[in-house]
Design an enzyme around this catalytic site. Structure first.
Site, PDB file in Angstrom:
ATOM      1  N   GLU A  64       0.816  -1.203   0.000  1.00 15.18           N
ATOM      2  CA  GLU A  64       0.000   0.000   0.000  1.00 15.18           C
ATOM      3  C   GLU A  64       0.856   1.261   0.000  1.00 15.18           C
ATOM      4  OE1 GLU A  64      -2.161  -3.465   1.483  1.00 15.18           O
ATOM      5  OE2 GLU A  64      -0.320  -2.505   2.178  1.00 15.18           O
ATOM      6  N   ASN A 344       0.890  -8.604  -5.991  1.00 19.88           N
ATOM      7  CA  ASN A 344       0.702  -7.738  -7.153  1.00 19.88           C
ATOM      8  C   ASN A 344       1.458  -8.281  -8.374  1.00 19.88           C
ATOM      9  OD1 ASN A 344       0.308  -5.636  -8.933  1.00 19.88           O
ATOM     10  ND2 ASN A 344       1.667  -4.222  -7.863  1.00 19.88           N
TER      11      ASN A 344
END
Length: 439
Positions: A64, A344
């Site tokens: 994040e 990711n």
């Protein structure tokens, strides 16, 4: 008061585990005062500086935090008179944030005790709280709402399982969702889940995934070149990077690598474990099976050395994986062969790697689906299928390169989330702020 008692009971029950990790792995030791009691007036003053008020961005960990640099740049351009401060909940997230923004902008997020979050909001003179993806802390969100500080979620993601869990405790949690002033969701399905959990439908917006915007565009960067130089990569090598690995995935990679390098001596392997406390264990795993390990943290340079097939590079540093994907031709995204739910996959896709990942990508289902459906990535079920994928990429290099180019084109098609997110937040836009307050 009830939540404070619940949190205190949970901390008491978990204290043996917390203490073990503190002494065994050095975790949870830093920022204890900020976590338990919130930001002191003195520390908040250092963060706020000469600004009258601040925007508080919270990112729980490394993934994040990596989304924030571009957002911070745009917010600062929109509202130059407002301070921007960043919090994180983990040591690794905090360290990366300090590296990206400097220690004078970063602090540890307080635990969700009412006194800690209220003190932090008050001392920061916070005019907007922005949560990356979703950190649902009822006391924090209630305290912000109580002082008229809008709370927004950016890059919102909410799995079907999590949404169902929140709805089971709707009486307790629905008021928290209803207090959110704006929620930027990655897709329509996520937006509906937020609404089902209690968010006002008029306050949700599909902004797309910031991870598409944050994905790299080219290998032609100084950061990638420096790592290629360090590793001794030459034009003959075909580099396979297995990144964000969890327990068991390194052994899987090593097993596949040892079989394939016999027929493909050009193949080289880079391993990037996700958690620092596992670095030593992975290094031991490599050496006990007869290979040599080159640890990123312990070698200044591999330049001019011949990278031998029995030398496996272990990236035992934090915040570098994004650039190491750029060194690779083949990429396997970890956390996807166990119960983690994947990591990711857009960073290797942005570089044009031939991307693969395992069967469990529940945390990135939308992104994984777009890549697979567009022909830009391959899902493999197990070790046998992973070996087949890597072998195919080595036997047919043009096909592997085409897979990478397709991945890049899919990433390009879905950029634009930062623009939509900034518009949603309305920072520096008086009309947007008025609309948000009216809502």
């Amino acid at each position: 008061m009830f939540l404070n008692l619940l949190y205190a009971a949970a901390l008491t029950m978990l204290s043996p585990v917390i203490l073990y990790r503190m002494f065994r792995h050095g975790r949870y030791r830093r920022g204890v005062g900020q976590k338990l009691f919130g930001l002191s007036r003195r520390r908040a003053a250092e963060l706020v500086g000469d600004h009258r008020e601040t925007i508080w961005l919270h990112a729980v960990s490394v993934g994040e935090v990596g989304l924030l640099p571009e957002l911070v740049k745009r917010l600062a351009r929109r509202s130059p008179d407002t301070g921007i401060v960043i919090s994180s909940s983990t040591d690794t997230g905090y360290d990366l944030a300090v590296r990206l923004f400097g220690a004078d902008q970063v602090f540890f997020c307080p635990l969700d005790f009412s006194w800690a979050v209220s003190r932090t909001l008050r001392n920061l003179r916070c005019k907007q709280l922005v949560l990356a993806e979703l950190e649902l802390w009822p006391n924090l969100i209630a305290a912000a709402d109580g002082i008229g500080c809008p709370v927004a979620v950016i890059n919102g993601r909410l799995s079907e399982r999590s949404a169902a869990g929140y709805q089971k405790f709707a009486k307790l949690l629905a008021p928290t969702f209803s207090r959110l002033s704006a929620v930027g969701c990655q897709d329509v399905t996520t937006a509906k889940r937020f609404v089902d959990c209690g968010v006002d439908p008029t306050r949700t917006r599909v902004t797309g995934s910031l991870k598409f915007d944050n994905a790299p565009r080219s290998r032609e960067t100084a950061e990638v070149a420096a790592r290629m130089n360090w590793a001794g990569v030459d034009a003959w090598h075909r580099v396979w990077c297995f990144g964000s690995t969890q327990s068991g995935e390194e052994a899987l990679a090593l097993s596949v690598y040892r079989r394939l390098r016999q027929e493909h001596p050009e193949l080289r392997l880079i391993l990037v474990p996700r958690h620092p406390e596992r670095f030593d264990r992975v290094a031991d795993l490599i050496t006990t099976s007869g290979d040599r390990v080159i640890r990123r943290s312990r070698n200044d340079s591999q330049y001019a050395d011949q990278w031998e097939s029995d030398e496996i590079i272990l990236i035992d540093t934090i915040g570098e994986l994004k650039h190491w994907w750029g060194v690779a031709h083949l990429a396997t995204v970890g956390g996807s062969f166990g119960d983690r739910g994947g990591q990711n996959m857009l960073e290797p896709a942005g570089y044009g790697c031939a991307v693969s990942f395992g069967p469990n990508t529940k945390n990135f289902d939308t992104i994984a689906g777009r890549l697979i459906n567009g022909g830009g990535a391959v899902r493999v079920a197990d070790e046998a299928e992973l070996e087949k994928f890597v072998r195919r990429c080595l036997d047919d290099i043009p096909a592997a390169d085409e897979l990478g180019r397709t991945a890049q084109s899919i990433v390009e098609e879905h950029r634009g989330a930062y623009d939509r997110t900034i518009d949603m937040l309305g920072i520096g836009n008086s009309r947007a702020r008025q609309q948000r307050r009216a809502a």
